[in-house]
Design an enzyme around this catalytic site. Structure first.
Site, PDB file in Angstrom:
ATOM      1  CG  LEU A 273       5.845 -21.198 -19.649  1.00  0.00           C
ATOM      2  CD1 LEU A 273       5.761 -22.175 -20.807  1.00  0.00           C
ATOM      3  CD2 LEU A 273       4.933 -19.999 -19.870  1.00  0.00           C
ATOM      4  CG  HIS A 274      10.865 -25.110 -18.053  1.00  0.00           C
ATOM      5  ND1 HIS A 274       9.778 -25.901 -17.748  1.00  0.00           N
ATOM      6  CD2 HIS A 274      11.840 -25.967 -18.486  1.00  0.00           C
ATOM      7  CE1 HIS A 274      10.073 -27.175 -17.964  1.00  0.00           C
ATOM      8  NE2 HIS A 274      11.306 -27.242 -18.423  1.00  0.00           N
ATOM      9  CG  PHE A 275      11.138 -21.204 -23.487  1.00  0.00           C
ATOM     10  CD1 PHE A 275      10.771 -21.594 -24.766  1.00  0.00           C
ATOM     11  CD2 PHE A 275      10.264 -20.392 -22.771  1.00  0.00           C
ATOM     12  CE1 PHE A 275       9.558 -21.192 -25.315  1.00  0.00           C
ATOM     13  CE2 PHE A 275       9.053 -19.978 -23.298  1.00  0.00           C
ATOM     14  CZ  PHE A 275       8.701 -20.385 -24.579  1.00  0.00           C
TER      15      PHE A 275
END
Length: 440
Positions: free
Chosen positions: A240-242
């Site tokens: 999970l990453h932005f």
């Protein structure tokens, strides 16, 4: 099973060519990473923000003068420090960039360094939700020198924003961190990795999206946008990453006209894009920042659970979010994309869809036109019929009425931001007055 071949983006200096890394380290791996082998006794800077109870302040629109916040200054200062230490694979400020003539002002960048010396890798594109795989590259394998700071929000905190230059890493309560992308697309390109030690796969949840909105609001610079790519929509790392970076002109998608569809019970206005090559929804307003976050994140969760790839752009310092379901990778896997478009090697993820075209060949950069950009992005968009089906699914999921018409009025709302690109103007940033408690 649908798969495509593409060159994976190298986001860390510790990312292996094939992305497989089954090595088990004990007693310290010598790389100063973020796994349990290297975490005992480790310290990193810590920025803590108080969770907002109200909606995001109605200011700092693109084109307006703004003060530099403490977090804005901190992020850029730490990013520049890593540049001076030679941690990036190339100097992104040397990449040629131009605004393409035309109504929308698409931005073209020639970035030949992002895919050099990398071999194509197969990616599955027909499954948006996939389990986390410890054997593949994930962000716990980055070096601690690539991390700018820990970023946490506190629910009950009377002190507001706080910064500690060196704070222990709380392994019991997995920290969220901001790290550099060593293959930057633009100035200040970073990754926001929520609860990094939890090993969340690439999927949005309520808490993680709220953290991203808080970061956008706390930076407070409308030229700093956050983006998200789901699996099947050109995310290549299933952790999970932005992503986020600075571009000092309006994105074309931010200037596109919209038509209001409805307002939900939390006061969030939902509109759809008009006269733009990719069909999508725009979320803004809300009684509180949590109302906005819930409306967007629940819509994303609906898309994930229905196996619909999508991209998200957080704009206007968190006040406006664009949600864009897409089908380009599926078309590519089925052989339905023209060889001419495939030859460009452009992967239309959130930045390209927003109008920032990252081009890998000088030929494509020199021939860049609004027509070419539009032709590529039109292949990304769902058909009108499919988009209506997806909207119905999302509105059912978030408990919002939708009958295919504007519930208030049927007139288009042509809400366009001032076009700062017309004269090449950059925002004027003056020394900030935001209070932040700094602890050493």
């Amino acid at each position: 099973m649908l798969r495509i071949k593409r060159v994976p983006t190298v986001v860390s200096n510790y990312q292996k060519d094939g992305e497989e890394d089954a090595t088990v380290f004990t007693g310290g791996c010598g790389r100063n990473c973020l796994r349990h082998c290297c975490l005992p006794g480790a310290k990193l800077p810590l920025y803590t923000v108080r969770r907002m109870k109200n909606k995001i302040n109605e200011k700092d629109l693109v084109g307006e003068k703004q003060e530099a916040t403490f977090l804005d200054t901190l992020l850029l200062g730490e990013w520049e420090d890593r540049a001076q230490r030679g941690l990036f694979r190339y100097d992104v400020t040397a990449c040629e960039t131009k605004v393409i003539p035309g109504e929308y002002g698409f931005i073209a960048q020639l970035n030949e360094g992002r895919h050099l010396k990398k071999r194509p890798t197969e990616f599955r594109v027909d499954k948006v939700l996939q389990p986390f795989d410890e054997n593949k590259f994930n962000f716990t394998k980055v070096g601690q020198e690539e991390v700018l700071f820990q970023f946490e929000e506190k629910v009950n905190d009377d002190f507001g924003a706080q910064f500690v230059a060196s704070a222990p890493i709380d392994t019991e309560n997995s920290p969220s961190v901001v790290a550099i992308n060593v293959s930057p697309i633009e100035y200040g390109h970073v990754l926001l990795i929520p609860k990094i030690l939890e090993h969340f796969p690439q999927r949005i949840d309520r808490e993680s999206f709220l953290l991203a909105l808080h970061m956008a609001a706390e930076v407070g610079n409308p030229y700093f946008r956050l983006g998200y790519n789901s699996l099947g929509a050109f995310a290549t790392i299933n952790h999970l990453h932005f992503q986020a970076y600075y571009v000092y002109v309006p994105f074309p998608i931010e200037k596109a006209p919209t038509r209001k569809i409805t307002t939900n019970s939390g006061g969030v206005k939902i509109s759809e894009l008009l006269n733009y090559p990719v069909r999508g929804l725009v979320f803004e307003g809300g009684i509180s920042i949590e109302d906005l976050s819930i409306a967007v994140s629940d819509s994303c969760i609906c898309l994930q659970e229905n196996n619909i790839p999508y991209n998200v752009l957080i704009a206007d310092s968190g006040k406006r979010t664009f949600l864009l379901p897409q089908c380009y990778a599926e078309k590519q896997a089925l052989g339905e994309v023209s060889p001419e478009l495939l030859d460009t090697q452009v992967n239309p993820a959130v930045w390209e869809i927003s109008g920032h075209m990252v081009l890998k060949r000088k030929k494509d950069y020199e021939e860049a036109s609004e027509e070419n950009a539009w032709r590529l992005l039109a292949e990304v968009s769902l058909s009108e019929e499919r988009f209506e089906e997806v909207k119905t699914l999302m509105f059912e999921a978030i408990g919002c009425s939708y009958d295919g018409i504007d519930t208030d009025n049927n007139e288009a709302e042509f809400e366009k931001e001032a076009d700062a690109s017309s004269d090449g103007a950059h925002p004027t940033i003056v020394p900030g007055t935001q209070e932040c408690m700094v602890n050493h």
